[in-house]
Design an enzyme around this catalytic site. Sequence first.
Site, PDB file in Angstrom:
ATOM      1  N   PRO A 142      45.242  37.559  42.016  1.00  0.00           N
ATOM      2  CG  PRO A 142      43.644  36.172  41.529  1.00  0.00           C
ATOM      3  CD  PRO A 142      45.245  36.297  41.163  1.00  0.00           C
ATOM      4  CD1 TRP A 143      40.902  39.732  45.558  1.00  0.00           C
ATOM      5  CD2 TRP A 143      39.392  38.251  46.049  1.00  0.00           C
ATOM      6  NE1 TRP A 143      39.113  40.180  45.483  1.00  0.00           N
ATOM      7  CE2 TRP A 143      39.141  38.813  45.543  1.00  0.00           C
ATOM      8  CE3 TRP A 143      39.395  36.626  46.706  1.00  0.00           C
ATOM      9  CZ2 TRP A 143      37.393  38.886  45.143  1.00  0.00           C
ATOM     10  CZ3 TRP A 143      38.082  36.219  46.178  1.00  0.00           C
ATOM     11  CH2 TRP A 143      36.625  37.139  45.951  1.00  0.00           C
ATOM     12  CE  LYS A 167      49.613  44.204  43.321  1.00  0.00           C
ATOM     13  NZ  LYS A 167      48.675  44.602  44.375  1.00  0.00           N
ATOM     14  N   PRO A 168      50.616  40.357  45.294  1.00  0.00           N
ATOM     15  CG  PRO A 168      50.847  38.808  47.214  1.00  0.00           C
ATOM     16  CD  PRO A 168      52.108  39.559  46.247  1.00  0.00           C
ATOM     17  CB  SER A 169      44.636  40.538  46.101  1.00  0.00           C
ATOM     18  OG  SER A 169      43.990  40.996  46.562  1.00  0.00           O
ATOM     19  CB  SER A 219      38.837  41.170  37.416  1.00  0.00           C
ATOM     20  OG  SER A 219      39.667  43.116  37.391  1.00  0.00           O
ATOM     21  CB  ALA A 221      37.861  46.161  35.126  1.00  0.00           C
ATOM     22  CB  THR A 222      42.428  44.560  37.193  1.00  0.00           C
ATOM     23  OG1 THR A 222      41.513  44.985  37.834  1.00  0.00           O
ATOM     24  CG2 THR A 222      43.931  44.974  37.008  1.00  0.00           C
ATOM     25  CD  GLU A 240      45.708  32.188  32.416  1.00  0.00           C
ATOM     26  OE1 GLU A 240      44.050  31.607  32.046  1.00  0.00           O
ATOM     27  OE2 GLU A 240      46.287  31.889  31.425  1.00  0.00           O
ATOM     28  CB  CYS A 274      38.908  31.718  37.274  1.00  0.00           C
ATOM     29  SG  CYS A 274      40.055  30.781  37.492  1.00  0.00           S
ATOM     30  CD  GLU A 371      33.964  35.950  37.851  1.00  0.00           C
ATOM     31  OE1 GLU A 371      34.772  37.004  36.926  1.00  0.00           O
ATOM     32  OE2 GLU A 371      34.718  35.457  37.360  1.00  0.00           O
TER      33      GLU A 371
END
Length: 467
Positions: A142-143, A167-169, A219, A221-222, A240, A274, A371
């Site tokens: 994530p970012w 692969k980053p955000s 997230s 959802a992902t 995570e 998080c 969140e």
Amino acid sequence: MSEFSMTIDGGGAATETAFPVTNPATGEVMAEAPESTRGQVDEAMSAAARAFESWQYDRPLRQKALKDLASAVEANLEELAEVITMEEGKPLGESRSELGDVVNDLRYFATLEVPAEIVRDDERTAVRVLRRPAGPVAAITPWNFPLGTAVAKIAPALAAGCTVVLKPSPYTPLSCLRFGELSRSVLPAGVLSVLSGSNEVGSWMTEHPVPRMVSFTGSVATGKRIAASSAPDLKRVILELGGNDPAIILDDAVVDDIADALFANAFANCGQVCVAIKRVYVPDALHDELVEALVSRAKAAKVGDGRLEASEIGPLCNQMQFDRVSELVGDAASRGARVAAGGHAIDGPGYFFEPTILTDVDDGLRIVDEEQFGPVLPVIRYDGIEEVLKRANATHFGLGASIWTSDAERGSALAPRVDSGTVWVNTHQSAVPGQPFGGVKWSGIGVEGGPWGLLSFTEVQAIHVAK
Ligand code: NAD
């Protein structure tokens, strides 16, 4: 900012298309990042599979490479800190601290051993249990801690003998791309490839036949989508995911003693952590004093561009998160919440939002149940211990939680009754080397950190010898 390139099979990879990366403090494009093609995902995966053949058996090389990577990050720490601050928004001090964790992770896992376990060894039978690397890993991040969350996977995965395609955000790809560039002179070709691009690039990775494991931070959802797309191939998953950490203030807590730590653990990285404190439960008797203490800190906090050393809180990372936080605060205010501090976006360029304290809120309100991932803290009243434990646990999330008390033993005795991967007493977010980290329920599957984190990237192999 200068050019950033993807790393595939030990070298730079050219792309025909690029996408803009915005500095959240100015709202202006700071650099472009390459958009990976599907063919480049294939190339990176093939390289990871080739490199895995020998990398998995060469522990001395792995140890040396991880230590050299740590030194390379240290040698480039100021440049990397500036990149993180410009792509993510956090103050430079927080970026340096993220990079300190990166260096520590690389050095910690460089020397961590997984000894074989002996089940039986007698005249007739020898049974030993080995841990073998899981295989090539697809890592997707994530970012909010662009390089920290990536290296929390890369370090244990490489130490265990896996190879990695990262692969980053798309919001914050630059520090990972730079890390990939630094790795080229340290790691054998194919051991670590770094791609950048949209969510679709992530889905090509999770559906790809090469990786045996997907390690994902992001997230809920992902995370669910990734679990579903990994299932047909029975890929192992480490997820995570998000949290909605409660801080439970016990009736014996001393507000003056805890207010600084509560505020810091709710508003660090502009609340985009998080395991930030995302809801505070306080007994009636301490409510007003605690709200006053939090409000005074919220009003005094210096919000500004993270590149200015005076800034204590930066902007939200992107338009999407800015819109979400604005929406949740608006929803709470329209449903009777009192805005005790902040409550508004800050005029001017960039995604700045006032540090916000909300009172007169209750479970059932979106700002309490969801969140928020931003600089907004709801303070909620409660009556008794049994009631507050029930309310703290009445959620799909289960990442972290904290109990605040002047009697640490009392807090420690209550801790196992909270449904979360970590429970802190009189602190939050703290970790020492070797401590595992993960979530229960919808906050995740599996753990990172410590020996448990290393074992997550392995499979058990039993070797049974009839003598
Ligand atoms: P996100 O889920 O939107 O995106 C994370 C990554 O997944 C990005 O690289 C994105 O491009 C990629 N992605 C999106 N859709 C995909 C798909 N279908 N297949 C494969 N990859 C896909 O998350 P975010 O908004 O970047 O991050 C914020 C969230 O991350 C928060 O919920 C936060 O709590 C969580 N988080 C958790 C931890 C932890 O360790 N538990 C740490 C940091 C952040």
